[in-house]
Design a protein around this motif. Structure first.
Motif, PDB file in Angstrom:
ATOM      1  N   GLU A   1       0.821  -1.213   0.000  1.00  0.00           N
ATOM      2  CA  GLU A   1       0.000   0.000   0.000  1.00  0.00           C
ATOM      3  C   GLU A   1       0.853   1.261   0.000  1.00  0.00           C
ATOM      4  OE1 GLU A   1      -3.666  -1.618   2.750  1.00  0.00           O
ATOM      5  OE2 GLU A   1      -1.671  -1.323   3.639  1.00  0.00           O
ATOM      6  N   SER A   2       2.056   1.175   0.589  1.00  0.00           N
ATOM      7  CA  SER A   2       2.918   2.353   0.721  1.00  0.00           C
ATOM      8  C   SER A   2       4.332   1.984   0.307  1.00  0.00           C
ATOM      9  CB  SER A   2       2.924   2.853   2.166  1.00  0.00           C
ATOM     10  OG  SER A   2       1.616   3.157   2.616  1.00  0.00           O
ATOM     11  N   TYR A   3       4.899   2.773  -0.604  1.00  0.00           N
ATOM     12  CA  TYR A   3       6.287   2.562  -1.019  1.00  0.00           C
ATOM     13  C   TYR A   3       7.071   3.839  -0.774  1.00  0.00           C
ATOM     14  CZ  TYR A   3      10.310   2.611  -4.146  1.00  0.00           C
ATOM     15  OH  TYR A   3      11.576   2.772  -4.655  1.00  0.00           O
ATOM     16  N   ILE A   4       8.194   3.714  -0.048  1.00  0.00           N
ATOM     17  CA  ILE A   4       9.052   4.863   0.254  1.00  0.00           C
ATOM     18  C   ILE A   4      10.455   4.542  -0.225  1.00  0.00           C
ATOM     19  CG2 ILE A   4       9.971   6.361   2.058  1.00  0.00           C
ATOM     20  CD1 ILE A   4       7.529   5.529   3.788  1.00  0.00           C
ATOM     21  N   ASP A   5      10.971   5.354  -1.144  1.00  0.00           N
ATOM     22  CA  ASP A   5      12.350   5.152  -1.597  1.00  0.00           C
ATOM     23  C   ASP A   5      13.300   6.024  -0.788  1.00  0.00           C
ATOM     24  OD1 ASP A   5      14.496   4.234  -3.475  1.00  0.00           O
ATOM     25  OD2 ASP A   5      14.629   6.412  -3.732  1.00  0.00           O
ATOM     26  N   CYS A   6      14.276   5.379  -0.165  1.00  0.00           N
ATOM     27  CA  CYS A   6      15.306   6.082   0.592  1.00  0.00           C
ATOM     28  C   CYS A   6      16.682   5.840  -0.006  1.00  0.00           C
ATOM     29  CB  CYS A   6      15.285   5.636   2.048  1.00  0.00           C
ATOM     30  SG  CYS A   6      13.742   5.965   2.917  1.00  0.00           S
ATOM     31  N   SER A   7      16.721   5.401  -1.259  1.00  0.00           N
ATOM     32  CA  SER A   7      17.990   5.063  -1.899  1.00  0.00           C
ATOM     33  C   SER A   7      18.401   6.052  -2.981  1.00  0.00           C
ATOM     34  CB  SER A   7      17.906   3.662  -2.512  1.00  0.00           C
ATOM     35  OG  SER A   7      17.067   3.658  -3.660  1.00  0.00           O
ATOM     36  N   GLY A   8      17.431   6.578  -3.722  1.00  0.00           N
ATOM     37  CA  GLY A   8      17.748   7.443  -4.860  1.00  0.00           C
ATOM     38  C   GLY A   8      18.235   6.675  -6.068  1.00  0.00           C
ATOM     39  N   VAL A   9      18.175   5.346  -6.036  1.00  0.00           N
ATOM     40  CA  VAL A   9      18.658   4.512  -7.141  1.00  0.00           C
ATOM     41  C   VAL A   9      17.521   4.315  -8.151  1.00  0.00           C
ATOM     42  CG1 VAL A   9      19.586   2.264  -7.777  1.00  0.00           C
ATOM     43  CG2 VAL A   9      20.307   3.361  -5.634  1.00  0.00           C
ATOM     44  N   PRO A  10      17.708   4.704  -9.412  1.00  0.00           N
ATOM     45  CA  PRO A  10      16.619   4.612 -10.385  1.00  0.00           C
ATOM     46  C   PRO A  10      15.998   3.227 -10.498  1.00  0.00           C
ATOM     47  CG  PRO A  10      18.378   5.976 -11.267  1.00  0.00           C
ATOM     48  CD  PRO A  10      18.888   5.392  -9.983  1.00  0.00           C
ATOM     49  N   SER A  11      16.820   2.182 -10.521  1.00  0.00           N
ATOM     50  CA  SER A  11      16.268   0.829 -10.656  1.00  0.00           C
ATOM     51  C   SER A  11      15.413   0.455  -9.455  1.00  0.00           C
ATOM     52  CB  SER A  11      17.396  -0.190 -10.833  1.00  0.00           C
ATOM     53  OG  SER A  11      18.290  -0.168  -9.723  1.00  0.00           O
ATOM     54  N   ALA A  12      15.801   0.938  -8.264  1.00  0.00           N
ATOM     55  CA  ALA A  12      15.012   0.676  -7.068  1.00  0.00           C
ATOM     56  C   ALA A  12      13.660   1.384  -7.144  1.00  0.00           C
ATOM     57  CB  ALA A  12      15.770   1.118  -5.817  1.00  0.00           C
ATOM     58  N   VAL A  13      13.674   2.620  -7.640  1.00  0.00           N
ATOM     59  CA  VAL A  13      12.429   3.381  -7.764  1.00  0.00           C
ATOM     60  C   VAL A  13      11.461   2.677  -8.710  1.00  0.00           C
ATOM     61  CG1 VAL A  13      11.415   5.557  -8.528  1.00  0.00           C
ATOM     62  CG2 VAL A  13      13.527   5.570  -7.172  1.00  0.00           C
ATOM     63  N   VAL A  14      11.960   2.231  -9.846  1.00  0.00           N
ATOM     64  CA  VAL A  14      11.102   1.564 -10.825  1.00  0.00           C
ATOM     65  C   VAL A  14      10.540   0.273 -10.239  1.00  0.00           C
ATOM     66  CG1 VAL A  14      11.050   0.410 -13.068  1.00  0.00           C
ATOM     67  CG2 VAL A  14      12.247   2.595 -12.809  1.00  0.00           C
ATOM     68  N   ALA A  15      11.400  -0.515  -9.597  1.00  0.00           N
ATOM     69  CA  ALA A  15      10.935  -1.765  -8.991  1.00  0.00           C
ATOM     70  C   ALA A  15       9.902  -1.487  -7.897  1.00  0.00           C
ATOM     71  CB  ALA A  15      12.116  -2.540  -8.417  1.00  0.00           C
ATOM     72  N   GLY A  16      10.113  -0.406  -7.146  1.00  0.00           N
ATOM     73  CA  GLY A  16       9.171  -0.059  -6.094  1.00  0.00           C
ATOM     74  C   GLY A  16       7.820   0.361  -6.644  1.00  0.00           C
ATOM     75  N   ILE A  17       7.823   1.134  -7.714  1.00  0.00           N
ATOM     76  CA  ILE A  17       6.560   1.536  -8.339  1.00  0.00           C
ATOM     77  C   ILE A  17       5.791   0.309  -8.801  1.00  0.00           C
ATOM     78  CG2 ILE A  17       5.569   2.710 -10.351  1.00  0.00           C
ATOM     79  CD1 ILE A  17       7.821   4.798 -10.061  1.00  0.00           C
ATOM     80  N   ARG A  18       6.490  -0.638  -9.410  1.00  0.00           N
ATOM     81  CA  ARG A  18       5.835  -1.857  -9.893  1.00  0.00           C
ATOM     82  C   ARG A  18       5.336  -2.729  -8.736  1.00  0.00           C
ATOM     83  NH1 ARG A  18       6.387  -2.401 -15.262  1.00  0.00           N
ATOM     84  NH2 ARG A  18       8.115  -1.315 -16.309  1.00  0.00           N
ATOM     85  N   SER A  19       5.864  -2.505  -7.542  1.00  0.00           N
ATOM     86  CA  SER A  19       5.466  -3.292  -6.376  1.00  0.00           C
ATOM     87  C   SER A  19       4.348  -2.637  -5.578  1.00  0.00           C
ATOM     88  CB  SER A  19       6.678  -3.510  -5.452  1.00  0.00           C
ATOM     89  OG  SER A  19       7.713  -4.202  -6.110  1.00  0.00           O
ATOM     90  N   THR A  20       3.831  -1.513  -6.043  1.00  0.00           N
ATOM     91  CA  THR A  20       2.806  -0.765  -5.311  1.00  0.00           C
ATOM     92  C   THR A  20       1.418  -1.143  -5.804  1.00  0.00           C
ATOM     93  OG1 THR A  20       4.377   1.071  -5.086  1.00  0.00           O
ATOM     94  CG2 THR A  20       2.075   1.524  -4.574  1.00  0.00           C
TER      95      THR A  20
END
Length: 369
Positions: free
Chosen positions: A241-260
């Motif tokens: 339900e909630s995704y928070i990126d604390c890395s600033g890594v583009p691949s992490a952001v994309v993976a997180g969006i797909r996991s929301t």
């Protein structure tokens, strides 16, 4: 919350300050002790946490458009004791232990009037050029941005209320609450603090990802219910339900969006690439709510209450303490994979009351939060 005053010594005319003169060059200077102007307090600094932004200024002399053009005192995660007050500030505040909220806004612009003072275009933020920070023995600041703290909060924890505020702000914007499912990418200090906050807010399913096995181990001790080392394992099919990126890594952001999950909240905290490509189809098809997070606003009362209640453990994040003469070592220690929070104590005292060491004076805390 109870607060007691401490005895106030006479204020000297000069103080020591650690000054960044150019990238990679830091030295001690004697400077006049600042004067508390009307509406301000003078604080004897007790403890200052080292932030990634301090390291970046030290290494590169700039962050984006903020460029170090003149000698700069670093450090903005600070706490201490009020030793003088300016006109209009009650004398009863003398001797108060306080945590310093480092960004003082103009109070009159449209953003300030709407309560979004973190977005004030004229904010004066400590250790952001050209505003000097707290790697010094004394600092003057607006009285209402020196928040009184109870005796149960240590000097070190007082400074770490600042990065805790980042985690609080991120979780608030991500709509984290009781029973929430949360993904946090990045297990550095902000990621770990965000994990603690998510747990304190009632999240029951908290996944943390990183590339460091050591930091993921730490994340487990601070409330993560699942950890994923992305250098070893594929991201599972999460639906949070909630995704928070604390890395600033583009691949992490994309993976997180797909996991929301549909209608979920996405908050970008980490500062990495200026621009990244995102899966717009996923964002639109799931009606995801994507926002950035810039510092925080009105979080210090919550941060203080959480620390006082024991809902978060800030002291356990401290991996080393340094005196003012060893700021370079503190900055370098912060870059170690085993480091979480290096602390500079301008007064020079380690945990046992002895002068803070040039190396680790309080190591091993990460193993026992």
């Amino acid at each position: 919350m109870t607060m007691s005053a401490v005895a106030v010594d006479s204020v000297p005319a000069t103080m020591r300050a650690s000054v960044l003169t150019s990238p990679g060059e830091v030295g001690i200077e004697d400077r006049p002790v600042p004067t508390a102007q009307a509406g301000e307090v003078l604080v004897r600094i007790g403890s200052v946490g080292v932030c990634g932004s301090d390291v970046h200024y030290y290494q590169h002399g700039r962050i984006a458009d903020f460029v170090v053009r003149q000698p700069l005192v670093l450090g903005h995660e600070a706490g201490g004791t009020i030793v003088d007050v300016g006109a209009g500030v009650p004398s009863e505040r003398l001797g108060q232990r306080v945590a310093l909220e480092p960004g003082v806004p103009c109070r009159v612009c449209d953003q300030c009037k709407h309560g979004r003072y973190n977005l004030c275009p004229d904010v004066r933020f400590l250790a952001t050029p050209p505003i000097d920070g707290a790697f010094a023995e004394y600092l003057a600041i607006a009285a209402d941005f020196a928040h009184p703290i109870p005796d149960s909060i240590s000097d070190d924890a007082a400074g770490l209320l600042e990065p805790l505020s980042v985690g609080i702000w991120a979780c608030q914007k991500a709509n984290v609450g009781p029973g929430s499912t949360v993904l946090i990418t990045g297990a550095g200090p902000i990621g770990i603090l965000t994990t603690q906050v998510a747990s304190a807010f009632g999240a029951t399913d908290i996944t943390v990802t990183d590339v460091s096995a050591e930091r993921l181990r730490v994340a487990r001790t601070f409330g993560a219910t699942r950890v994923i080392n992305v250098t070893e394992d594929e991201m599972p099919g999460l639906s949070v339900e909630s995704y928070i990126d604390c890395s600033g890594v583009p691949s992490a952001v994309v993976a997180g969006i797909r996991s929301t999950a549909p209608a979920g909240h996405i908050v970008l905290v980490g500062m990495g690439a200026d621009e990244i490509s995102i899966p717009v189809g996923v964002l639109q098809g799931r009606e995801l709510k994507l926002t950035g997070a810039f510092r925080y606003a009105n979080t210090y009362p919550t941060a203080i209450a959480m620390a006082e209640a024991g809902l978060v453990d800030l002291d356990a994040l401290v991996t080393a303490t340094f005196d003012l003469g060893h700021v370079v070592e503190a900055l370098e220690h912060s870059q170690l994979p085993t480091s979480m929070k290096a602390i500079v104590r301008p007064g020079g005292l380690a945990d046992d009351g002895r002068p803070a060491a040039g190396g680790m004076a309080a190591s091993g805390n990460l193993a026992t939060p």
